[in-house]
Enzyme design. Sequence first.
Site, mmCIF file in Angstrom:
data_model
loop_
_atom_site.group_PDB
_atom_site.id
_atom_site.type_symbol
_atom_site.label_atom_id
_atom_site.label_comp_id
_atom_site.label_asym_id
_atom_site.label_seq_id
_atom_site.Cartn_x
_atom_site.Cartn_y
_atom_site.Cartn_z
ATOM 1 N N LYS A 155 -1.410 6.459 20.020
ATOM 2 C CA LYS A 155 -1.851 6.542 18.619
ATOM 3 C C LYS A 155 -3.310 6.083 18.515
ATOM 4 O O LYS A 155 -4.122 6.698 17.814
ATOM 5 C CB LYS A 155 -0.931 5.688 17.736
ATOM 6 C CG LYS A 155 -1.376 5.639 16.279
ATOM 7 C CD LYS A 155 -0.233 5.790 15.317
ATOM 8 C CE LYS A 155 -0.680 6.331 13.992
ATOM 9 N NZ LYS A 155 -1.114 5.535 12.987
ATOM 10 N N LEU A 162 1.886 3.278 2.389
ATOM 11 C CA LEU A 162 2.943 3.355 3.409
ATOM 12 C C LEU A 162 4.018 2.287 3.193
ATOM 13 O O LEU A 162 5.201 2.542 3.389
ATOM 14 C CB LEU A 162 2.349 3.215 4.806
ATOM 15 C CG LEU A 162 1.912 4.504 5.497
ATOM 16 C CD1 LEU A 162 1.392 4.182 6.894
ATOM 17 C CD2 LEU A 162 3.062 5.518 5.601
ATOM 18 N N GLY A 197 0.852 -1.185 0.000
ATOM 19 C CA GLY A 197 0.000 0.000 0.000
ATOM 20 C C GLY A 197 0.890 1.238 0.000
ATOM 21 O O GLY A 197 2.122 1.149 -0.170
HETATM 22 O O1 KPL Z 1 -3.386 8.156 11.552
HETATM 23 C C1 KPL Z 1 -4.274 8.811 11.057
HETATM 24 C C2 KPL Z 1 -5.193 8.103 10.131
HETATM 25 O O2 KPL Z 1 -5.809 8.724 9.282
HETATM 26 O O3 KPL Z 1 -5.275 6.861 10.255
HETATM 27 C C3 KPL Z 1 -4.470 10.256 11.425
HETATM 28 C C4 KPL Z 1 -3.472 10.655 12.467
HETATM 29 C C5 KPL Z 1 -5.843 10.453 11.938
HETATM 30 C C6 KPL Z 1 -4.190 11.182 10.272
HETATM 31 O O4 KPL Z 1 -5.163 11.173 9.314
#
Ligand code: KPL
Length: 296
Positions: A182, A12, A10
Amino acid sequence: MREWTILGAGALGCTLAALLREQGEQVALLLSERHRGHLHPTFEFIALNERRRLVATRPRFAHQAADIQCLVVMTKAYQVLEALAGLAALPPQSPIVLLHNGLGVAEQVARRFPANPLLVGVTSHGAMKEGEWVVRHTGRGETWLGPANTAARAHAGLARPLARALGHAEWSEDIRRLQHRKLSINAVINPLTACHHIRNGQLHEPRFAEVLAQLSEEVHQVLARLGEEESLEQFRRRLNAVIELTATNYSSMHQDLAHGRKTEIEQITGYLLSHAGTLPMPVCRQLYNEVKRLGG
Ligand code: KPL
C-alpha cells in the site's frame, strides 16, 4: 457484547462505524472535547447504492478511556500519537487497531502502550465527507489486519466481524508486506497528484509518463531494499490498476493540501527516504520538498 470504539470520526472512521452498526455491532465514536454536548453522535451515511440513513453511535471522550474494549484508530497517521496521548487509562488488555496510511507510527505506539495487543492493517475502502456529519462511502475494497506484537495474535478473530461489515477483511501474519504494497502505491500517486493538482487518472496522461516511470523505479528500489520480491514490472501493473480503479478520485494527499491540512508525506515519502540508504531518490526527494513547501 463487544463494543468497538473508533478514534477518528473522519470519512473512513464514520464509514466503518456505519457498516459495523448495520451488522448490529456496538459502536462508540471517541470524540474530541469540542463535540461534547453531542449526546448521540449521529451522522448521515450515504451507502454505495446511494441509500441514505442516519447512523447513531455512542459518544465517548478521552476521560472514559478505562471503558474502551477495542480501539480502532482511524485518524491521519500524524495524529495517531497525539490522539492516543490522552488515553493513558486504556485497559492493557484492550486491543489497539491502527488503520492509517504510511508507516513508522506503530513502533511509537508500541513504546507508549507496551502491554496492549497492537494490530496494524490496511484498507482500500474509499469515503469522503460531504458535510461535518454527512459521509459518503465511495468505494469498496479489501481490508487486512495483522499483528504488530505477540499479544495481538489472540485477536485475529476481529477480522471476522470486520469482514461481515466491510465485505472483505482477513488476517495476515505477513501484514508488513501488505503495508509495503500500500505504501508503494501511495508514495507514487499521492505526492504526484497533490503537487500537480490532478485526479489519480490524469497520471496516465503522456505528460506524466516520464516522472511516473522514474518515481515508480525509485519506490520499487526501496521496497526491494526492504526485502520485497515484487518485480518492477509487477509493481507497475499493480500501480496502473489502482490508477485506473481510482481514476476519478482525488488522492487523500491532494485533498489534504487542497483543504490546507497537513499531509501524510512524512509517513509515506519520508518513510521511504529514511529507508533508502545510499539510493539517490531524486524524484521522491523533490516531491517530498514540494509537498512540504506547499504547506503539507
Ligand atoms: O489510498 C489512496 C489515497 O488517496 O490515499 C489511493 C489508493 C491513492 C486512492 O486515492
